[in-house]
Motif scaffolding. Structure first.
Motif, PDB file in Angstrom:
ATOM      1  N   PRO A   1       0.824  -1.228   0.000  1.00  0.00           N
ATOM      2  CA  PRO A   1       0.000   0.000   0.000  1.00  0.00           C
ATOM      3  C   PRO A   1       0.851   1.269   0.000  1.00  0.00           C
ATOM      4  N   ILE A   2       1.774   1.361  -0.966  1.00  0.00           N
ATOM      5  CA  ILE A   2       2.676   2.518  -1.021  1.00  0.00           C
ATOM      6  C   ILE A   2       2.825   3.011  -2.457  1.00  0.00           C
ATOM      7  N   VAL A   3       1.786   2.868  -3.268  1.00  0.00           N
ATOM      8  CA  VAL A   3       1.872   3.268  -4.666  1.00  0.00           C
ATOM      9  C   VAL A   3       2.059   4.782  -4.788  1.00  0.00           C
ATOM     10  N   ALA A   4       2.752   5.190  -5.842  1.00  0.00           N
ATOM     11  CA  ALA A   4       2.873   6.606  -6.198  1.00  0.00           C
ATOM     12  C   ALA A   4       2.202   6.800  -7.555  1.00  0.00           C
ATOM     13  N   ALA A   5       1.194   7.658  -7.621  1.00  0.00           N
ATOM     14  CA  ALA A   5       0.485   7.966  -8.867  1.00  0.00           C
ATOM     15  C   ALA A   5       0.835   9.392  -9.282  1.00  0.00           C
ATOM     16  N   PHE A   6       1.084   9.595 -10.604  1.00  0.00           N
ATOM     17  CA  PHE A   6       1.660  10.856 -11.060  1.00  0.00           C
ATOM     18  C   PHE A   6       0.724  11.713 -11.903  1.00  0.00           C
ATOM     19  N   ASN A   7      -0.534  11.313 -12.053  1.00  0.00           N
ATOM     20  CA  ASN A   7      -1.498  12.187 -12.720  1.00  0.00           C
ATOM     21  C   ASN A   7      -2.884  11.908 -12.135  1.00  0.00           C
ATOM     22  N   ASP A   8      -3.838  12.740 -12.504  1.00  0.00           N
ATOM     23  CA  ASP A   8      -5.173  12.649 -11.908  1.00  0.00           C
ATOM     24  C   ASP A   8      -5.870  11.341 -12.265  1.00  0.00           C
TER      25      ASP A   8
END
Length: 301
Positions: free
Chosen positions: A256-263
């Motif tokens: 549970p440590i995802v990084a998302a870079f757009n909306d």
């Protein structure tokens, strides 16, 4: 009790290293290539399951015939098929997910299931350094794939280091993949950068156990143009080998440590995990191999 412990310790210390052609990891490629002039049939079953809600199952089947062309060069031919089932598994309650190809104009609240032929792919592995004779292993993997829904080009840098008389194997794959997919009437271009590392310990003649970690980074465009997300997976692996076959079972859980870079990517993140058309909560892999075509199974180089 002391004699029993001593016997178990002696058995562990004399356990042989992995035999040529075996896959001690579920997801990681090693440099234990098929011996020259011999063949192996290998079946892969990769199940991705679980999203934020509803039901979701995506099974990738890979049937491979591989051949030891040279002591340092292995080739293989894969036939790849897929089965997907989904029902209201999306963050917004609609049906979808990786492996589905749903027309946006269709009923997105209905169950979806499909089985399809995906592609044929051609594996090439070149080993530059042998972990058994050179102290550590270095190799290059290249696999083009083409099918009715798109094409892929995948490159892997293979690294391996053995310890404790080759019973402990540390391995890493650095993966670059570029793909073009025809999905729901549109053409999508994407690229992937993966780091996969693991350790496997052979504790008896027939059994090994280990752990695998993956950092998956996905981009729009075919050359890592714009980052979309970075997801992490971790899980155990168990391996068994017999005289004429071997099997490896692995499980990876999305951390549970995802990084998302757009909306768009952030809109499908729930409790630190990313879903939508990207990933599932859990991945299971079963690999089974049947070597044949020569009495060279115990060779390691």
């Amino acid at each position: 009790m002391k004699s029993l412990f001593a016997g178990a310790l002696a058995l562990s210390m004399t356990a042989p290293a992995a035999r040529a052609g075996e896959g001690p990891f579920a997801f990681i490629y090693t440099l234990d290539l098929q011996p020259q002039g011999t063949w192996q049939f290998e079946q892969w079953e990769w199940l991705q399951t679980g999203q934020s809600q509803g039901n979701y199952y995506f099974l990738t089947n890979r049937s491979e015939l591989e051949y030891g062309f040279k002591p340092w060069f292995q080739v293989g031919l894969y036939v790849n098929t897929e089965y997907a089932y989904a029902f209201r598994n999306g963050v917004d309650g609609t049906t979808g997910g990786p492996g589905t190809n749903i027309d946006p104009s269709s009923d997105l609240s209905a169950p979806y299931s499909s089985f399809r032929f995906k592609s044929i792919s051609f594996e090439n592995i070149v080993r530059f350094m042998n972990p058994y004779t050179d102290g550590w292993g270095l190799g290059l993997y290249f696999e083009p794939a083409i099918g009715p829904y798109g094409y892929e080009l995948e490159w892997k840098l293979l690294l391996q280091k053995n310890f404790i008389d080759d019973r402990l194997v540390l391995a890493a794959n650095i993966v670059f993949e570029t793909e073009q997919e025809w999905r729901s009437g549109a053409t999508e271009f994407a690229s992937v950068l993966d780091l996969i590392v693991g350790a496997s310990y052979r504790f008896t003649d027939n059994w090994a156990a280990g752990v695998e970690f993956r950092n998956h980074r996905e981009f729009t465009g075919q050359l890592l143009n714009e980052p979309e997300h970075s997801a992490y997976f971790l899980g155990p692996t168990i391996h068994y080998s017999a005289e004429k076959w071997w099997a490896t079972l692995g499980w990876r859980h999305q951390l549970p440590i995802v990084a998302a870079f757009n909306d768009d990517q952030r809109s499908v993140v729930v409790n630190g995990q990313i879903f939508g058309n990207e990933h599932a909560s859990d991945e299971f892999m079963l690999r089974i191999g049947f070597p044949f075509g020569g009495d060279k199974r115990h060779e390691r180089y």
